[in-house]
Write a protein that holds these residues in place. Structure first.
Motif, PDB file in Angstrom:
ATOM      1  N   ASP A  40     -15.744   6.946   1.129  1.00 47.03           N
ATOM      2  CA  ASP A  40     -16.552   7.752   0.210  1.00 47.03           C
ATOM      3  C   ASP A  40     -18.045   7.573   0.445  1.00 47.03           C
ATOM      4  OD1 ASP A  40     -14.374   8.767  -1.038  1.00 47.03           O
ATOM      5  OD2 ASP A  40     -14.352   7.280  -2.676  1.00 47.03           O
ATOM      6  N   LEU A  41     -18.381   6.535   1.196  1.00 46.05           N
ATOM      7  CA  LEU A  41     -19.796   6.206   1.367  1.00 46.05           C
ATOM      8  C   LEU A  41     -20.428   7.056   2.474  1.00 46.05           C
ATOM      9  CD1 LEU A  41     -21.962   3.785   0.696  1.00 46.05           C
ATOM     10  CD2 LEU A  41     -21.359   3.146   3.024  1.00 46.05           C
ATOM     11  N   VAL A  42     -21.553   7.701   2.147  1.00 47.41           N
ATOM     12  CA  VAL A  42     -22.286   8.447   3.170  1.00 47.41           C
ATOM     13  C   VAL A  42     -23.346   7.503   3.731  1.00 47.41           C
ATOM     14  CG1 VAL A  42     -23.501  10.578   3.725  1.00 47.41           C
ATOM     15  CG2 VAL A  42     -21.901  10.525   1.806  1.00 47.41           C
ATOM     16  N   ALA A  43     -23.043   6.872   4.855  1.00 46.31           N
ATOM     17  CA  ALA A  43     -23.942   5.852   5.416  1.00 46.31           C
ATOM     18  C   ALA A  43     -25.175   6.482   6.041  1.00 46.31           C
ATOM     19  CB  ALA A  43     -23.207   5.004   6.442  1.00 46.31           C
ATOM     20  N   VAL A  44     -24.974   7.659   6.670  1.00 44.08           N
ATOM     21  CA  VAL A  44     -26.091   8.408   7.260  1.00 44.08           C
ATOM     22  C   VAL A  44     -25.932   9.851   6.803  1.00 44.08           C
ATOM     23  CG1 VAL A  44     -27.220   9.133   9.396  1.00 44.08           C
ATOM     24  CG2 VAL A  44     -26.152   6.870   9.267  1.00 44.08           C
ATOM     25  N   ASN A  45     -26.970  10.364   6.139  1.00 46.08           N
ATOM     26  CA  ASN A  45     -26.844  11.625   5.434  1.00 46.08           C
ATOM     27  C   ASN A  45     -27.755  12.704   6.019  1.00 46.08           C
ATOM     28  OD1 ASN A  45     -26.459  13.628   3.558  1.00 46.08           O
ATOM     29  ND2 ASN A  45     -26.677  12.282   1.770  1.00 46.08           N
ATOM     30  N   ASN A  46     -27.212  13.510   6.902  1.00 47.60           N
ATOM     31  CA  ASN A  46     -27.938  14.656   7.464  1.00 47.60           C
ATOM     32  C   ASN A  46     -29.308  14.259   8.022  1.00 47.60           C
ATOM     33  OD1 ASN A  46     -28.189  17.357   8.143  1.00 47.60           O
ATOM     34  ND2 ASN A  46     -29.102  17.909   6.186  1.00 47.60           N
ATOM     35  N   VAL A  47     -29.303  13.296   8.908  1.00 44.81           N
ATOM     36  CA  VAL A  47     -30.544  12.761   9.464  1.00 44.81           C
ATOM     37  C   VAL A  47     -30.906  13.466  10.779  1.00 44.81           C
ATOM     38  CG1 VAL A  47     -31.476  10.705  10.635  1.00 44.81           C
ATOM     39  CG2 VAL A  47     -30.461  10.502   8.347  1.00 44.81           C
ATOM     40  N   ALA A  94     -39.829   5.909  11.146  1.00 46.04           N
ATOM     41  CA  ALA A  94     -39.009   6.770  10.296  1.00 46.04           C
ATOM     42  C   ALA A  94     -38.533   5.906   9.133  1.00 46.04           C
ATOM     43  CB  ALA A  94     -37.815   7.308  11.073  1.00 46.04           C
ATOM     44  N   VAL A  95     -38.915   6.260   7.924  1.00 44.73           N
ATOM     45  CA  VAL A  95     -38.504   5.471   6.763  1.00 44.73           C
ATOM     46  C   VAL A  95     -37.204   6.045   6.212  1.00 44.73           C
ATOM     47  CG1 VAL A  95     -39.154   4.549   4.508  1.00 44.73           C
ATOM     48  CG2 VAL A  95     -40.934   5.053   6.194  1.00 44.73           C
ATOM     49  N   MET A  96     -36.204   5.163   6.056  1.00 39.84           N
ATOM     50  CA  MET A  96     -34.901   5.581   5.536  1.00 39.84           C
ATOM     51  C   MET A  96     -34.613   4.907   4.202  1.00 39.84           C
ATOM     52  SD  MET A  96     -32.381   5.495   8.879  1.00 39.84           S
ATOM     53  CE  MET A  96     -31.019   6.274   7.989  1.00 39.84           C
ATOM     54  N   ASN A  97     -33.835   5.581   3.358  1.00 43.74           N
ATOM     55  CA  ASN A  97     -33.311   4.974   2.145  1.00 43.74           C
ATOM     56  C   ASN A  97     -32.005   5.660   1.782  1.00 43.74           C
ATOM     57  OD1 ASN A  97     -33.294   3.246  -0.108  1.00 43.74           O
ATOM     58  ND2 ASN A  97     -34.159   4.845  -1.412  1.00 43.74           N
ATOM     59  N   LYS A  98     -30.996   4.869   1.472  1.00 48.18           N
ATOM     60  CA  LYS A  98     -29.692   5.392   1.068  1.00 48.18           C
ATOM     61  C   LYS A  98     -29.155   6.462   2.008  1.00 48.18           C
ATOM     62  CE  LYS A  98     -30.463   4.403  -3.811  1.00 48.18           C
ATOM     63  NZ  LYS A  98     -30.889   4.991  -5.084  1.00 48.18           N
ATOM     64  N   LEU A 138     -36.570   9.736   4.953  1.00 46.38           N
ATOM     65  CA  LEU A 138     -37.535  10.239   3.981  1.00 46.38           C
ATOM     66  C   LEU A 138     -38.821  10.750   4.616  1.00 46.38           C
ATOM     67  CD1 LEU A 138     -37.223   7.582   1.141  1.00 46.38           C
ATOM     68  CD2 LEU A 138     -36.019   9.752   1.407  1.00 46.38           C
ATOM     69  N   GLN A 139     -39.280  10.081   5.673  1.00 49.49           N
ATOM     70  CA  GLN A 139     -40.566  10.473   6.252  1.00 49.49           C
ATOM     71  C   GLN A 139     -40.698   9.899   7.652  1.00 49.49           C
ATOM     72  OE1 GLN A 139     -43.877   9.598   3.674  1.00 49.49           O
ATOM     73  NE2 GLN A 139     -45.402  10.409   5.083  1.00 49.49           N
ATOM     74  N   VAL A 140     -41.288  10.689   8.541  1.00 51.47           N
ATOM     75  CA  VAL A 140     -41.576  10.219   9.903  1.00 51.47           C
ATOM     76  C   VAL A 140     -43.061  10.388  10.153  1.00 51.47           C
ATOM     77  CG1 VAL A 140     -41.138  10.552  12.362  1.00 51.47           C
ATOM     78  CG2 VAL A 140     -39.306  10.963  10.721  1.00 51.47           C
TER      79      VAL A 140
END
Ligand SMILES: Nc1ncnc2c1ncn2[C@@H]1O[C@H](COP(=O)(O)OP(=O)(O)O)[C@@H](O)[C@H]1O
Ligand SMILES: [Mg+2]
Length: 369
Positions: free
Chosen positions: A17-24, A207-211, A215-217
């Motif tokens: 159920d966990l989305v480890a990487v979400n449409n990156v 590249a800053v990631m969260n959950k 979020l931003q590059v």
């Protein structure tokens, strides 16, 4: 050495159920140091493993150079991954460690020897070639792992928190060495860390990631000066950014941010923007970095100095403005101020950020002028 760009396009990876990487999606340019930065569990390692081929994405594509490698196994990708744990063979000599990948590829003996010695020279391991790798220190073991990776001439070098187990001094030295080596070889490097300072000092772009989300590059300076979300603003910078949360109201011609007893006059800042009225009644968060808060006898904000810390060449002063609001100011070390003192503050208005409390995203205002 061949140098490749890397493109990750709309990649999603689920574990149950966990989305480890979400449409990156992101693009890494040829020859740059590109860092995936974010807290533990945000999906950095999974993203790196997808690039290396150790993990298959559920959706999306990975390109190395111009080739779609999404379905290629790791050994056909011409990338090399250095893990968090030191991946040296402790009972083998440094020479045999570096030669490992070359032997697997059946490189002729003379060429192999030349290569190992060249790399040992670059990584300052020459006088260690006959020593067993397991007897060396952390910094040397990590350099051996790096040399073994580089020996097979990958088009892309992937490093997953390679400095995690080193202490602060060693990390600093290794970070510099790593950058020097990358510059000498010109190889494209994708680096993973949860340490914002390390990312800032090492990277060409971050590249800053969260959950699981990206979020931003941007370059370290862009990310620091222009965070597009509250998360990025908080995650980057030390001491952390000041935030003042409240509803924007207009009283007697003044703009105030109000929450409980907190009421901060932001008229001066707001007067340089056009569409401020559209924010009235909305929950916003003002962000201002500690170095953009000044002690100023004519400043509009008043408070009491609670704690003073020496932070390198500067003092980090914690000022209680209201019961529920403490602001941090980073001031020159020669500033004369003492704990318990009543002071006045002003902000560098150029450096004030406004975020929408609900979406946590930056509010874009158009400037008067
Ligand atoms: N093989 C796996 N099986 C199940 N969950 C996993 C697996 N690998 C990673 N995860 C989960 O995916 C999320 C992202 O993990 P990871 O990419 O390792 O994050 P990071 O490297 O940023 O710490 C975490 O919640 C982690 O527990
Ligand atoms: Mg990880």
């Amino acid at each position: 050495m061949k140098i490749a760009k890397v493109r990750v396009v709309n990649v999603t990876k689920r574990f149950g159920d966990l989305v480890a990487v979400n449409n990156v999606s992101f693009e890494v340019y040829e020859g740059e140091i590109f860092t995936l930065l974010g807290p533990s569990g945000c999906g950095k390692t999974t993203t790196l493993r997808i690039i290396s081929g150790l993990e298959k994405p559920d959706l999306g594509k990975v390109y190395i150079g111009d080739n779609d490698v999404t379905t290629l196994p790791p050994q056909l990708r011409n990338v090399c991954l250095v893990f968090q744990e030191y991946a040296v063979f402790p009972h083998m000599s440094v020479y045999d460690n570096i030669a490992f990948g070359l032997r697997v590829r059946k490189v002729p003996k003379e060429e192999l020897s030349k290569k190992v010695r060249e790399l040992a020279e670059v990584l300052e391991l020459t006088d260690r070639l006959n020593t067993k790798a397991g007897r060396l220190g952390i910094s040397e073991q990590q350099r051996i792992a790096l040399a073994r990776c580089i020996a097979v001439e990958p088009e892309v070098l992937l490093l997953d928190e390679p400095l995690t187990f080193a202490d602060a001094k060693v990390r600093e030295k290794m970070r510099r060495e790593l950058k020097k080596i990358q510059r000498e070889l010109g190889v494209t490097m994708i680096y993973v860390t949860h340490d914002q300072l390390e990312a800032m000092m090492l990277s060409d772009r971050i590249a800053v990631m969260n959950k699981g989300r990206l979020l931003q590059v941007g370059s370290p300076i862009e990310i620091y000066d222009n965070p597009q979300s509250l998360f990025v603003a908080h995650f980057i910078g030390s001491p952390t950014i000041n935030t003042i949360e409240g509803v924007l109201v207009k009283e007697r011609g003044r703009f105030l941010v109000k929450r409980g007893e907190v009421a901060i006059d932001v008229s001066e800042f707001m007067s340089s923007y056009h569409n401020v009225e559209s924010l009235l009644g909305r929950n916003i968060v003002i962000g201002i970095r500690p170095e953009d808060v000044y002690l100023d006898v004519n400043g509009p904000i008043e408070g009491v100095v609670e704690v003073i810390e020496v932070s390198g060449e500067r003092l980090a002063i914690h000022i209680r403005v209201f019961k529920e609001l403490v602001l941090k100011a980073l001031v020159p070390i020669h500033e004369i101020v003492s704990e318990g003192e009543r002071v006045r503050l002003s902000f560098n208005l150029e450096k004030v950020h406004i975020f929408d409390k609900a979406t946590e995203e930056k509010v874009v205002l158009s400037r008067v002028k």
